[in-house]
Every structure is written in C-alpha cells, then in structure tokens.
Motif scaffolding. Structure first.
Motif, mmCIF file in Angstrom:
data_model
loop_
_atom_site.group_PDB
_atom_site.id
_atom_site.type_symbol
_atom_site.label_atom_id
_atom_site.label_comp_id
_atom_site.label_asym_id
_atom_site.label_seq_id
_atom_site.Cartn_x
_atom_site.Cartn_y
_atom_site.Cartn_z
ATOM 1 N N GLU A 23 0.949 -1.091 -0.070
ATOM 2 C CA GLU A 23 -0.018 0.066 0.032
ATOM 3 C C GLU A 23 0.875 1.261 0.006
ATOM 4 O O GLU A 23 0.752 2.162 -0.672
ATOM 5 N N ASN A 24 1.722 1.155 0.903
ATOM 6 C CA ASN A 24 2.878 2.436 0.913
ATOM 7 C C ASN A 24 3.335 2.682 -0.453
ATOM 8 O O ASN A 24 3.519 3.919 -0.879
ATOM 9 N N ASP A 25 3.875 1.525 -0.985
ATOM 10 C CA ASP A 25 4.625 1.601 -2.425
ATOM 11 C C ASP A 25 3.607 2.373 -3.515
ATOM 12 O O ASP A 25 3.918 2.980 -4.160
ATOM 13 N N ALA A 26 2.370 1.927 -3.583
ATOM 14 C CA ALA A 26 1.436 2.333 -4.360
ATOM 15 C C ALA A 26 1.286 3.913 -4.228
ATOM 16 O O ALA A 26 1.230 4.606 -4.897
ATOM 17 N N ASN A 27 1.182 4.258 -2.735
ATOM 18 C CA ASN A 27 0.784 5.756 -2.483
ATOM 19 C C ASN A 27 2.152 6.569 -3.090
ATOM 20 O O ASN A 27 1.924 7.443 -3.304
ATOM 21 N N GLU A 28 3.378 5.984 -2.864
ATOM 22 C CA GLU A 28 4.496 6.864 -3.030
ATOM 23 C C GLU A 28 4.828 6.793 -4.639
ATOM 24 O O GLU A 28 5.232 7.728 -5.135
ATOM 25 N N VAL A 29 4.383 5.792 -5.332
ATOM 26 C CA VAL A 29 4.358 5.612 -6.791
ATOM 27 C C VAL A 29 3.387 6.787 -7.488
ATOM 28 O O VAL A 29 3.645 7.401 -8.549
ATOM 29 N N THR A 30 2.141 6.931 -6.827
ATOM 30 C CA THR A 30 1.362 7.901 -7.130
ATOM 31 C C THR A 30 1.922 9.281 -7.151
ATOM 32 O O THR A 30 1.680 10.178 -8.187
ATOM 33 N N LYS A 31 2.444 9.595 -5.869
ATOM 34 C CA LYS A 31 3.238 10.897 -5.644
ATOM 35 C C LYS A 31 4.134 11.255 -6.874
ATOM 36 O O LYS A 31 4.143 11.961 -7.177
ATOM 37 N N THR A 32 4.925 10.143 -7.005
ATOM 38 C CA THR A 32 5.981 10.256 -8.141
ATOM 39 C C THR A 32 5.534 10.735 -9.364
ATOM 40 O O THR A 32 5.819 11.370 -10.345
ATOM 41 N N LEU A 33 4.420 9.880 -9.865
ATOM 42 C CA LEU A 33 3.825 10.089 -11.163
ATOM 43 C C LEU A 33 3.304 11.677 -11.238
ATOM 44 O O LEU A 33 3.399 12.176 -12.311
ATOM 45 N N ARG A 40 -1.820 13.487 -14.334
ATOM 46 C CA ARG A 40 -3.172 13.957 -13.587
ATOM 47 C C ARG A 40 -3.668 12.887 -12.554
ATOM 48 O O ARG A 40 -3.689 11.904 -12.925
ATOM 49 N N GLU A 41 -3.840 13.429 -11.410
ATOM 50 C CA GLU A 41 -4.319 12.745 -10.379
ATOM 51 C C GLU A 41 -5.567 11.779 -10.900
ATOM 52 O O GLU A 41 -5.896 10.675 -10.386
ATOM 53 N N ASN A 42 -6.462 12.415 -11.696
ATOM 54 C CA ASN A 42 -7.597 11.657 -12.008
ATOM 55 C C ASN A 42 -7.387 10.684 -13.197
ATOM 56 O O ASN A 42 -8.156 9.768 -13.345
ATOM 57 N N ASN A 43 -6.231 10.341 -13.668
ATOM 58 C CA ASN A 43 -5.566 9.440 -14.612
ATOM 59 C C ASN A 43 -5.140 8.330 -13.897
ATOM 60 O O ASN A 43 -4.412 7.558 -14.505
ATOM 61 N N ILE A 44 -4.867 8.321 -12.402
ATOM 62 C CA ILE A 44 -4.311 7.245 -11.782
ATOM 63 C C ILE A 44 -5.303 6.404 -10.991
ATOM 64 O O ILE A 44 -6.107 7.003 -10.348
ATOM 65 N N TYR A 45 -5.426 5.226 -11.479
ATOM 66 C CA TYR A 45 -6.391 4.350 -10.898
ATOM 67 C C TYR A 45 -5.832 3.347 -9.771
ATOM 68 O O TYR A 45 -4.677 2.770 -10.167
ATOM 69 N N LYS A 46 -6.140 3.466 -8.489
ATOM 70 C CA LYS A 46 -5.367 2.667 -7.328
ATOM 71 C C LYS A 46 -6.342 1.840 -6.719
ATOM 72 O O LYS A 46 -7.401 2.292 -6.638
ATOM 73 N N ARG A 47 -5.741 0.603 -6.586
ATOM 74 C CA ARG A 47 -6.555 -0.191 -6.020
ATOM 75 C C ARG A 47 -5.726 -0.803 -4.811
ATOM 76 O O ARG A 47 -4.515 -1.290 -4.807
ATOM 77 N N ALA A 48 -6.044 -0.562 -3.344
ATOM 78 C CA ALA A 48 -5.322 -1.021 -2.248
ATOM 79 C C ALA A 48 -6.191 -1.725 -1.320
ATOM 80 O O ALA A 48 -7.421 -1.567 -1.355
#
Length: 51
Positions: A23-33, A40-48
């Motif tokens: 979960e932490n890794d997915a959150n950090e990758v989101t921030k990096t992207l 764009r935040e709206n173009n990142i789909y995350k499942r945790a």
C-alpha cells in the motif's frame, strides 16, 4: 502532451502470507507520477487493501 494513465495495485492483505509495504509503495508511486512525471491525479487508478 498526450494523456497518460496508470493503474497501481497495492494489496497487503493476503490470507496466507500478508505483505507489509505494498500500500505504501502504491501511494509513493502515485506521488512520483504526479510530481515528476506530470500525470494527472484523475488519470491514476489505484486499488489498495483499504479500498
């Protein structure tokens, strides 16, 4: 620049062998992207696990 999309999966809750940092890794990758790769935040789909 063309639209960019990402799908991120960070699941810690496995019954046989739970993981610790997915979960932490997915959150950090989101921030990096967003910050470095101009996604764009709206173009990142995350499942945790917590969703």
């Amino acid at each position: 620049m063309p639209e960019r999309y990402a799908i991120l999966i960070g699941i810690n809750d496995y019954s046989d062998k739970p993981l610790n940092y997915c979960e932490n890794d997915a959150n950090e990758v989101t921030k990096t992207l967003i910050d470095r790769c101009l996604y764009r935040e709206n173009n990142i789909y995350k499942r945790a696990s917590y969703i």
